[in-house]
Design an enzyme around this catalytic site. Structure first.
Site, mmCIF file in Angstrom:
data_model
loop_
_atom_site.group_PDB
_atom_site.id
_atom_site.type_symbol
_atom_site.label_atom_id
_atom_site.label_comp_id
_atom_site.label_asym_id
_atom_site.label_seq_id
_atom_site.Cartn_x
_atom_site.Cartn_y
_atom_site.Cartn_z
ATOM 1 N N ASN A 136 66.518 48.993 -31.345
ATOM 2 C CA ASN A 136 66.372 50.283 -30.663
ATOM 3 C C ASN A 136 64.878 50.518 -30.455
ATOM 4 O O ASN A 136 64.150 50.769 -31.413
ATOM 5 C CB ASN A 136 66.993 51.377 -31.546
ATOM 6 C CG ASN A 136 66.780 52.771 -30.975
ATOM 7 O OD1 ASN A 136 66.291 52.925 -29.856
ATOM 8 N ND2 ASN A 136 67.142 53.786 -31.743
ATOM 9 N N LYS B 162 63.443 52.929 -28.966
ATOM 10 C CA LYS B 162 63.091 54.363 -28.962
ATOM 11 C C LYS B 162 62.123 54.686 -27.814
ATOM 12 O O LYS B 162 62.237 54.083 -26.758
ATOM 13 C CB LYS B 162 62.534 54.755 -30.339
ATOM 14 C CG LYS B 162 63.503 54.354 -31.470
ATOM 15 C CD LYS B 162 63.164 54.948 -32.809
ATOM 16 C CE LYS B 162 64.172 54.471 -33.841
ATOM 17 N NZ LYS B 162 64.018 55.099 -35.138
ATOM 18 N N HIS C 283 72.311 59.151 -32.074
ATOM 19 C CA HIS C 283 71.257 58.707 -32.990
ATOM 20 C C HIS C 283 70.724 59.910 -33.771
ATOM 21 O O HIS C 283 70.675 61.024 -33.237
ATOM 22 C CB HIS C 283 70.129 58.036 -32.205
ATOM 23 C CG HIS C 283 69.141 57.361 -33.102
ATOM 24 N ND1 HIS C 283 68.103 58.036 -33.692
ATOM 25 C CD2 HIS C 283 69.075 56.083 -33.554
ATOM 26 C CE1 HIS C 283 67.424 57.189 -34.461
ATOM 27 N NE2 HIS C 283 67.992 56.008 -34.391
ATOM 28 N N GLU D 207 67.880 60.893 -34.378
ATOM 29 C CA GLU D 207 66.790 61.616 -33.707
ATOM 30 C C GLU D 207 67.343 62.560 -32.637
ATOM 31 O O GLU D 207 66.807 63.634 -32.394
ATOM 32 C CB GLU D 207 65.774 60.616 -33.136
ATOM 33 C CG GLU D 207 64.924 60.024 -34.264
ATOM 34 C CD GLU D 207 64.596 58.543 -34.123
ATOM 35 O OE1 GLU D 207 64.611 58.027 -32.997
ATOM 36 O OE2 GLU D 207 64.314 57.903 -35.158
ATOM 37 N N GLU E 3 73.279 54.973 -40.330
ATOM 38 C CA GLU E 3 71.830 55.066 -40.463
ATOM 39 C C GLU E 3 71.472 56.269 -41.331
ATOM 40 O O GLU E 3 71.376 57.394 -40.815
ATOM 41 C CB GLU E 3 71.174 55.213 -39.081
ATOM 42 C CG GLU E 3 71.435 54.055 -38.149
ATOM 43 C CD GLU E 3 70.341 53.937 -37.071
ATOM 44 O OE1 GLU E 3 69.668 52.901 -37.058
ATOM 45 O OE2 GLU E 3 70.146 54.868 -36.286
ATOM 46 N N GLY F 65 62.563 54.815 -40.466
ATOM 47 C CA GLY F 65 61.124 54.875 -40.258
ATOM 48 C C GLY F 65 60.330 55.219 -41.507
ATOM 49 O O GLY F 65 59.156 55.559 -41.427
ATOM 50 N N SER G 223 64.980 51.108 -41.710
ATOM 51 C CA SER G 223 63.994 50.223 -42.327
ATOM 52 C C SER G 223 64.514 48.803 -42.574
ATOM 53 O O SER G 223 64.225 48.214 -43.615
ATOM 54 C CB SER G 223 63.435 50.834 -43.606
ATOM 55 O OG SER G 223 62.780 52.063 -43.311
HETATM 56 P P1 13P Z 1 63.570 51.925 -38.394
HETATM 57 O O1 13P Z 1 64.099 50.499 -38.411
HETATM 58 O O2 13P Z 1 62.211 52.037 -37.790
HETATM 59 O O3 13P Z 1 63.704 52.552 -39.736
HETATM 60 O O4 13P Z 1 64.538 52.750 -37.389
HETATM 61 C C1 13P Z 1 65.900 52.644 -37.560
HETATM 62 C C2 13P Z 1 66.580 53.277 -36.410
HETATM 63 O O5 13P Z 1 66.531 54.490 -36.228
HETATM 64 C C3 13P Z 1 67.300 52.410 -35.467
HETATM 65 O O6 13P Z 1 68.088 53.146 -34.585
#
Ligand code: 13P
Length: 251
Positions: free
Chosen positions: A10, A12, A96, A98, A168, A174, A214
C-alpha cells in the site's frame, strides 16, 4: 485447503508519477520468479494508469486505495468502480484504518464501497483493526467482530468468497511495533472462525486473511509461517524495492 499467498504493498500518499513507475518496474523485476503467489501494489490514484501500463506484461496486480459506492454523479473527490475498471484496475483497498480514523469513514460507508466493488467485479481488500486503547481495554475481538459484521452486511455467501480481509491493528501501523506472530495468528484464527459462523466453513477456508502493521524483511518469514496468515499488506517497507523484494520472496 491451500490459499494462494497475497503480498500487497500500500503506497498510501507517496511517490510522484516517475517514482511510482520506477518502483512498479522494480517490483515486477523482483517478483519475476515467484509465480506461486499474488503480488499487488496500490499506488495513489494519480499514478494508477501509468503503473498499470508499466506492469502490463507481468502478473503484478494493481489496486486502488479506495472506491466510491456510486458509478457516477455529483460526488466531488470520489473515484467510481466504473472509472477504475476503465483503467484496468481489478482490486481495491477498502476501510483502511487511515480512512476510518483520519477521514471518518464508518462501517456503513465501508460496506457500501465494498458492495459496489463486488458488484463491479473488483476484488476488495477489507481492512479492519483495533486501536491500542481498544486492545488494552480487552475489546479487540468485539471491535473486529463489529467491523466485520458491519463491513460485510448484505454481502451474500457467493460474494463473500471473493473478499480478502486485512487485519491491521492500528497500533502497529507505521509505528515499527508489529503484532507478534502469536498475536496475529490468534486474531486471524478468530476471524476465520467468525466467518464460518457468518457464512459457512467452505467460505471461511477460502477467504484470504492478510496481516498488516510494520511488516518488514525481518518479520515476514515468521508471520507467513502462521497457518491463518495468508499474506500481508505492507506500508513503509513496500516503498523501497529492496525491502519489498525480500517480503515478496518470503520463505
Ligand atoms: P506500515 O507497514 O507502514 O506499518 O503500514 C501498514 C499499512 O497501513 C498497510 O496498509
Amino acid at each position: 485447503m491451500s490459499r494462494r499467498p497475497l503480498i500487497a504493498g500500500n503506497w498510501k500518499m507517496h511517490l510522484t508519477l516517475d517514482e511510482a513507475v520506477q518502483l512498479a518496474k522494480a517490483v515486477a523485476t523482483a517478483s519475476a520468479g515467484c509465480s506461486d503467489r499474488d503480488i499487488m501494489i496500490a499506488p495513489a490514484f494519480t499514478a494508477l494508469a501509468a503503473v498499470v501500463a508499466a506492469v502490463k506484461e507481468t502478473h503484478i496486480l494493481v489496486a486502488a486505495q479506495n472506491v466510491s459506492w456510486e458509478n457516477q454523479g455529483a460526488y466531488t473527490g470520489e473515484i467510481s468502480p466504473v472509472m477504475l475498471k476503465d483503467l484496468g484496475i481489478n482490486s481495491v483497498i477498502i476501510g483502511h484504518s487511515e480512512r476510518r480514523h483520519i477521514f471518518g469513514e464508518n462501517d456503513a460507508m465501508i460496506n457500501r464501497r465494498l458492495r459496489a466493488a463486488l458488484d463491479a467485479d473488483i476484488l476488495p481488500i477489507l481492512c479492519i483493526g483495533e486501536t491500542l486503547e481498544e486492545r488494552e481495554a480487552g475489546a479487540t475481538l468485539t471491535v473486529l467482530e463489529s467491523q466485520l459484521r458491519g463491513g460485510l452486511e448484505q454481502v451474500r455467501k457467493e460474494q463473500a468468497a471473493r473478499v480478502v480481509l486485512a487485519y491491521e491493528p492500528v497500533w502497529a501501523i507505521g509505528t515499527g511495533k508489529t503484532a507478534s506472530k502469536e498475536q496475529a495468528q490468534e486474531v486471524h484464527a478468530f476471524l476465520r472462525q467468525f466467518l464460518e459462523g457468518l457464512y459457512e466453513k467452505n467460505i471461511a477456508e477460502t477467504v484470504r486473511i492478510l496481516y498488516g502493521g510494520s511488516v518488514k524483511p525481518d518479520n515476514i518469514d515468521e508471520l507467513m509461517a502462521q497457518p491463518d496468515i495468508d499474506g500481508v499488506l505492507v506500508g513503509g517497507a513496500a516503498l523501497k524495492a529492496e525491502s519489498f523484494k525480500r517480503i515478496i520472496c518470503f520463505r
